[in-house]
Design a protein around this motif. Structure first.
Motif, PDB file in Angstrom:
ATOM      1  N   ASP A 329       0.861  -1.125   0.053  1.00 57.67           N
ATOM      2  CA  ASP A 329       0.020  -0.125   0.052  1.00 57.67           C
ATOM      3  C   ASP A 329       0.907   1.343   0.003  1.00 57.67           C
ATOM      4  O   ASP A 329       2.338   1.280   0.423  1.00 57.67           O
ATOM      5  CB  ASP A 329      -1.039   0.004   1.359  1.00 57.67           C
ATOM      6  CG  ASP A 329      -0.248   0.241   2.366  1.00 57.67           C
ATOM      7  OD1 ASP A 329       0.332   1.353   2.862  1.00 57.67           O
ATOM      8  OD2 ASP A 329      -0.286  -0.691   3.471  1.00 57.67           O
ATOM      9  N   ASN A 330       0.073   2.413  -0.313  1.00 54.94           N
ATOM     10  CA  ASN A 330       1.215   3.758  -0.346  1.00 54.94           C
ATOM     11  C   ASN A 330       0.885   4.446   0.809  1.00 54.94           C
ATOM     12  O   ASN A 330       1.507   5.675   0.825  1.00 54.94           O
ATOM     13  CB  ASN A 330       0.626   4.341  -1.461  1.00 54.94           C
ATOM     14  CG  ASN A 330      -0.780   4.923  -1.443  1.00 54.94           C
ATOM     15  OD1 ASN A 330      -1.536   4.523  -0.635  1.00 54.94           O
ATOM     16  ND2 ASN A 330      -1.166   5.712  -2.378  1.00 54.94           N
ATOM     17  N   VAL A 334      -5.415   1.585   2.040  1.00 56.37           N
ATOM     18  CA  VAL A 334      -5.006   0.085   1.927  1.00 56.37           C
ATOM     19  C   VAL A 334      -5.988  -0.393   0.996  1.00 56.37           C
ATOM     20  O   VAL A 334      -7.293  -0.223   1.050  1.00 56.37           O
ATOM     21  CB  VAL A 334      -5.470  -0.216   3.361  1.00 56.37           C
ATOM     22  CG1 VAL A 334      -5.122  -1.976   3.284  1.00 56.37           C
ATOM     23  CG2 VAL A 334      -4.251   0.169   4.319  1.00 56.37           C
ATOM     24  N   PRO A 335      -5.496  -1.069   0.196  1.00 51.29           N
ATOM     25  CA  PRO A 335      -6.443  -1.792  -1.207  1.00 51.29           C
ATOM     26  C   PRO A 335      -7.300  -2.641  -0.541  1.00 51.29           C
ATOM     27  O   PRO A 335      -7.145  -3.272   0.500  1.00 51.29           O
ATOM     28  CB  PRO A 335      -5.460  -2.297  -2.029  1.00 51.29           C
ATOM     29  CG  PRO A 335      -3.885  -1.649  -1.642  1.00 51.29           C
ATOM     30  CD  PRO A 335      -4.146  -1.322  -0.011  1.00 51.29           C
ATOM     31  N   PRO A 457      -0.633  -1.575  -6.624  1.00 54.53           N
ATOM     32  CA  PRO A 457      -1.903  -1.242  -7.262  1.00 54.53           C
ATOM     33  C   PRO A 457      -2.047  -0.390  -8.342  1.00 54.53           C
ATOM     34  O   PRO A 457      -1.219   0.773  -8.302  1.00 54.53           O
ATOM     35  CB  PRO A 457      -2.679  -0.967  -6.007  1.00 54.53           C
ATOM     36  CG  PRO A 457      -1.854  -1.378  -4.844  1.00 54.53           C
ATOM     37  CD  PRO A 457      -0.405  -1.473  -5.323  1.00 54.53           C
ATOM     38  N   MET A 458      -2.944  -0.318  -8.972  1.00 52.54           N
ATOM     39  CA  MET A 458      -3.616   0.450  -9.951  1.00 52.54           C
ATOM     40  C   MET A 458      -4.327   1.518  -9.230  1.00 52.54           C
ATOM     41  O   MET A 458      -4.588   2.675  -9.610  1.00 52.54           O
ATOM     42  CB  MET A 458      -3.999   0.010 -11.077  1.00 52.54           C
ATOM     43  CG  MET A 458      -4.285   0.963 -12.509  1.00 52.54           C
ATOM     44  SD  MET A 458      -5.944   1.912 -12.022  1.00 52.54           S
ATOM     45  CE  MET A 458      -7.217   0.414 -11.870  1.00 52.54           C
ATOM     46  N   ALA A 459      -5.391   0.952  -8.496  1.00 52.99           N
ATOM     47  CA  ALA A 459      -6.288   1.669  -7.790  1.00 52.99           C
ATOM     48  C   ALA A 459      -6.393   0.974  -6.565  1.00 52.99           C
ATOM     49  O   ALA A 459      -6.278  -0.157  -6.362  1.00 52.99           O
ATOM     50  CB  ALA A 459      -7.434   2.084  -8.555  1.00 52.99           C
ATOM     51  N   PRO A 460      -7.166   1.505  -5.503  1.00 53.14           N
ATOM     52  CA  PRO A 460      -7.366   0.567  -4.343  1.00 53.14           C
ATOM     53  C   PRO A 460      -8.317  -0.374  -4.381  1.00 53.14           C
ATOM     54  O   PRO A 460      -8.545  -1.455  -3.486  1.00 53.14           O
ATOM     55  CB  PRO A 460      -7.960   1.712  -3.107  1.00 53.14           C
ATOM     56  CG  PRO A 460      -7.478   3.111  -4.022  1.00 53.14           C
ATOM     57  CD  PRO A 460      -7.532   2.855  -5.299  1.00 53.14           C
ATOM     58  N   GLY A 461      -8.979  -0.415  -5.472  1.00 50.27           N
ATOM     59  CA  GLY A 461     -10.138  -1.406  -5.318  1.00 50.27           C
ATOM     60  C   GLY A 461     -10.394  -1.892  -7.103  1.00 50.27           C
ATOM     61  O   GLY A 461      -9.971  -1.140  -8.084  1.00 50.27           O
TER      62      GLY A 461
END
Length: 566
Positions: A329-330, A334-335, A457-461
């Motif tokens: 995660d960044n 959190v994804p 990740p590209m996005a969180p979800g």
């Protein structure tokens, strides 16, 4: 009689509808039919051969069939036009439709092959779709603004010139969001583009029309633009591949924009989107071979680097014994569980393929993301309000630059040149710190060099419900890479499975956005939605990033195949 903008919208929509041959109209499924990806196979519009053509994802294989004469350009163009129009009826992904022009060109290419005995160029006969802002001579480039209806382009963008010279067949342009910088695709002129895997979910933005069209297999190769994630977010949300190149590696001259017009510290880039990595590679090879620096003064003079593609700077040997760092995660959001599972599966696949995987240490990405946002809005939004004032159209409340949207944030006024210079100084310091951060991984890799790429990740979800996609950009998983000017490829990994991706217990939230993202997750809502990741390399590493993404993609497919046999 309606207002000026409503009259313009009615005129444009009628012209668009009239451009679709009546014999290619389908009986639309009910609104309860959420996944429409298989409708082209069932609707009866496409012949068996047209289905065979459009179901072939590998662009290299398609080009080979065109070059050999197995399939004519007219056959391929017709098949893709028909499938694109089916996609339009199901997802609302198109803006400009120019089938007659495309078929005329396809006939000329077939005649060239028959007479000369060789292809007209490396993309001979290949249909290519274009994001709406890429100008094509004689067509409109409205960018979803009613005010720009009736304004026709007087030239081809440089990228269109290159594609035409390479033998490609441009045939449609695709939908974008009003104001452009937004991770959803919706405007008052054409309406909302939906995700073909689940029409309740967004197709992303701002290249959302491209994403939806490609996911419906209505194009083999598309060209989008990316300033903060605009080719990556749609690609990830619909389950295809894309590449965010470095600034000016792909010529941007002749593409229209509004929000970032004149912005040189974080310019918009053109990037390919495709159902195969071969499409991404073919695009980049064609563009760099065309010497775009002779047509675009900002284009970087750098031809395709075969040594870089062979990963000469990454241990050589064509991609053996690479070291990847996983960003779980960044430090901001959190994804969701399916994204975490995608990261875990990718790590396992890479280890099984003989590569090494380490954890990526935290970095203050929020500072990078907020720096980029402030640079974007440094000039304010008066120019956008001037555009919509021409026709009187309102700004949609879900678009990020509406001063009435998002809790009343006011973006109308810009900042001073002095304040902008301070932002640039902060950005430079953060970029220098990030380079040190990357270089320090050499102490952990065991190869004597820093990590070869980051997997994140590209996005969180998965793609969120319509009108709720504020967090795709604001999560900073894509935009910070634009700020750093890193090359980033998106590759599909899995889909949401409610049995595997159960909701976690609450974690210690980083902030309110993290908490809101956690609460938004419902595995049943996102069931079957694609999940993708990013592979990140350094500036101007397009060739190496493509090669390393091929390594990861192959490792994932082999890993899944081995698991399926257990």
């Amino acid at each position: 009689m309606g207002s000026k903008w409503e009259t313009l919208v009615a005129d444009k929509r009628k012209r668009q509808t009239d451009s679709i041959p009546k014999e290619w109209l389908i009986s639309l499924p009910s609104e309860d039919c959420l996944d429409v990806t298989n409708v082209p196979n069932e609707c009866g519009i496409l012949t068996a051969k047209e289905l065979e053509i459009t179901e072939l994802d590998d662009v290299d294989a398609l080009l080979l069939n065109l070059a050999s004469g197995k399939w004519s350009s007219v056959e391929v163009t017709t098949a893709y036009c028909k499938r694109a129009f089916i996609a339009q009826q199901l997802t609302n992904c198109l803006t400009e439709i120019f089938v007659e022009r495309a078929l005329k060109r396809a006939k000329e290419l077939d005649e060239h092959l028959r007479k000369i005995g060789k292809v007209a160029g490396p993309l001979h006969g290949l249909p290519v779709s274009l994001k709406d802002q890429i100008q094509v001579k004689g067509l409109e480039a409205t960018l979803g603004y009613a005010s720009w209806v009736g304004k026709y382009s007087d030239r081809d963008a440089v990228i269109v010139q290159i594609l035409l010279e390479a033998g490609a067949v441009p045939f449609v342009k695709t939908n974008v969001p009003q104001t452009m910088i937004w991770a959803e695709t919706n405007n008052l002129l054409f309406g909302r583009t939906v995700n073909p895997h689940n029409r309740k979910l967004t197709a992303g933005g701002s290249s959302g029309g491209e994403g939806a069209l490609l996911a419906m297999k209505g194009s083999p190769l598309g060209v989008g633009t990316d300033v903060g994630g605009s080719v990556r977010i749609p690609a990830g949300f619909v389950g295809i591949y894309s590449l965010r190149p470095s600034y000016n590696r792909v010529p941007y001259a002749g593409a229209v924009t509004t929000t970032t017009e004149g912005e040189e510290s974080n310019p918009t880039v053109l990037g390919p989107m495709s159902r195969s990595l071969s499409g991404i590679k073919a695009f980049m090879k064609v563009v760099t071979a065309a010497k775009p620096w002779d047509r675009d003064p900002l284009a970087i003079k750098k031809e395709w680097d075969s040594d870089a593609y062979a990963l000469a700077d990454h241990g050589g040997e064509g991609g053996k014994n690479l070291v990847f760092a996983v960003m779980w995660d960044n430090g901001q959001i959190v994804p969701h569980p399916p994204v975490r599972r995608a990261l875990e599966e990718t790590k396992a696949a890479l280890i099984a393929a003989g590569h090494k995987v380490i954890d990526w240490a935290p970095f203050p990405y929020e500072r990078l993301g907020k720096n980029l946002e402030r640079i974007w809005l440094a000039a304010g939004t008066k120019f956008i309000h001037d555009i919509v004032a021409e026709s009187g159209e309102p700004i949609l409340p879900t678009m990020g630059l509406n001063p009435l949207a998002n809790g009343g944030r006011e973006f109308q006024e810009g900042i001073s040149a002095y304040e902008l210079r301070q932002l640039h100084q902060e950005k430079q310091a953060l970029k220098e710190a990030h380079l040190v951060h990357w270089q320090e991984t050499a102490q952990l890799t065991g190869t004597g060099r820093a990590v070869d790429a980051i997997i994140c990740p590209m996005a969180p979800g998965a793609a969120p419900l319509h009108g709720t996609n504020d967090e795709a950009y604001k999560s900073f998983y894509t935009s910070v890479l634009s700020c750093l000017n890193y090359v980033a490829a998106v590759f599909p990994v899995t889909t949401v499975d409610p049995k595997l991706d159960v909701r976690n217990a609450p974690h210690q939230f980083y902030n309110k956005k993290d908490q809101a993202m956690f609460q938004a997750y419902d595995p049943e809502i996102f069931k079957g939605a694609p999940i993708a990741l990013q592979l990140v390399g350094r500036t101007l590493e397009e060739e190496a990033v493509i090669a390393m993404t091929e390594v990861v993609d192959k490792a994932l497919k082999e890993y899944k195949e081995s698991k399926s046999k257990l």
